[in-house]
Motif scaffolding. Structure first.
Motif, PDB file in Angstrom:
ATOM      1  N   MET A   1       0.817  -1.188   0.000  1.00  0.00           N
ATOM      2  CA  MET A   1       0.000   0.000   0.000  1.00  0.00           C
ATOM      3  C   MET A   1       0.866   1.259   0.000  1.00  0.00           C
ATOM      4  O   MET A   1       0.536   2.244  -0.635  1.00  0.00           O
ATOM      5  CB  MET A   1      -0.917  -0.052   1.234  1.00  0.00           C
ATOM      6  N   PHE A   2       1.973   1.215   0.720  1.00  0.00           N
ATOM      7  CA  PHE A   2       2.844   2.379   0.821  1.00  0.00           C
ATOM      8  C   PHE A   2       3.420   2.766  -0.542  1.00  0.00           C
ATOM      9  O   PHE A   2       3.463   3.958  -0.877  1.00  0.00           O
ATOM     10  CB  PHE A   2       3.964   2.071   1.820  1.00  0.00           C
ATOM     11  N   GLU A   3       3.832   1.795  -1.334  1.00  0.00           N
ATOM     12  CA  GLU A   3       4.378   2.080  -2.663  1.00  0.00           C
ATOM     13  C   GLU A   3       3.325   2.703  -3.573  1.00  0.00           C
ATOM     14  O   GLU A   3       3.635   3.588  -4.378  1.00  0.00           O
ATOM     15  CB  GLU A   3       4.925   0.805  -3.295  1.00  0.00           C
ATOM     16  N   TYR A   4       2.095   2.258  -3.443  1.00  0.00           N
ATOM     17  CA  TYR A   4       1.011   2.818  -4.243  1.00  0.00           C
ATOM     18  C   TYR A   4       0.812   4.299  -3.912  1.00  0.00           C
ATOM     19  O   TYR A   4       0.630   5.128  -4.800  1.00  0.00           O
ATOM     20  CB  TYR A   4      -0.283   2.036  -3.985  1.00  0.00           C
ATOM     21  N   ILE A   6       3.012   6.386  -2.701  1.00  0.00           N
ATOM     22  CA  ILE A   6       4.163   7.137  -3.224  1.00  0.00           C
ATOM     23  C   ILE A   6       3.991   7.356  -4.726  1.00  0.00           C
ATOM     24  O   ILE A   6       4.238   8.455  -5.238  1.00  0.00           O
ATOM     25  CB  ILE A   6       5.491   6.410  -2.917  1.00  0.00           C
ATOM     26  N   ASP A   7       3.549   6.327  -5.423  1.00  0.00           N
ATOM     27  CA  ASP A   7       3.333   6.448  -6.864  1.00  0.00           C
ATOM     28  C   ASP A   7       2.248   7.486  -7.163  1.00  0.00           C
ATOM     29  O   ASP A   7       2.386   8.286  -8.095  1.00  0.00           O
ATOM     30  CB  ASP A   7       2.937   5.090  -7.445  1.00  0.00           C
ATOM     31  N   ARG A   8       1.177   7.508  -6.401  1.00  0.00           N
ATOM     32  CA  ARG A   8       0.102   8.491  -6.605  1.00  0.00           C
ATOM     33  C   ARG A   8       0.611   9.909  -6.332  1.00  0.00           C
ATOM     34  O   ARG A   8       0.257  10.844  -7.034  1.00  0.00           O
ATOM     35  CB  ARG A   8      -1.100   8.186  -5.696  1.00  0.00           C
ATOM     36  N   MET A   9       1.458  10.076  -5.313  1.00  0.00           N
ATOM     37  CA  MET A   9       2.009  11.409  -5.020  1.00  0.00           C
ATOM     38  C   MET A   9       2.933  11.862  -6.152  1.00  0.00           C
ATOM     39  O   MET A   9       2.901  13.027  -6.553  1.00  0.00           O
ATOM     40  CB  MET A   9       2.768  11.398  -3.684  1.00  0.00           C
TER      41      MET A   9
END
Length: 67
Positions: A1-4, A6-9
């Motif tokens: 979830m954390f990588e997602y 970061i990708d959205r930001m």
């Protein structure tokens, strides 16, 4: 979830940067078009205050007529 997240930001940041660049290009193009309008160089709105004067005064030509 954390990588997602970061990708959205990162995606949101890229979208903001693209919008800022697009706005900057549009503003520059608009300023360029405005400066190319006739009679706008010296601030006059209708071109009546041209500093260069007329090109052809309608008088006799500069050179003598050939035989």
């Amino acid at each position: 979830m954390f990588e997602y997240e970061i990708d959205r930001m990162n995606h949101a940041q890229l979208v903001r940067e693209a919008a800022a660049r697009r706005l900057s290009r549009e503003a520059a193009a608009s300023a360029d078009r405005e400066s190319r309008r006739p009679g706008r160089r010296d601030g006059s709105r209708d071109g009546r205050r041209d500093t260069e004067g007329p090109v052809d005064d309608g008088g006799p030509g500069r050179f003598a007529r050939a035989a």
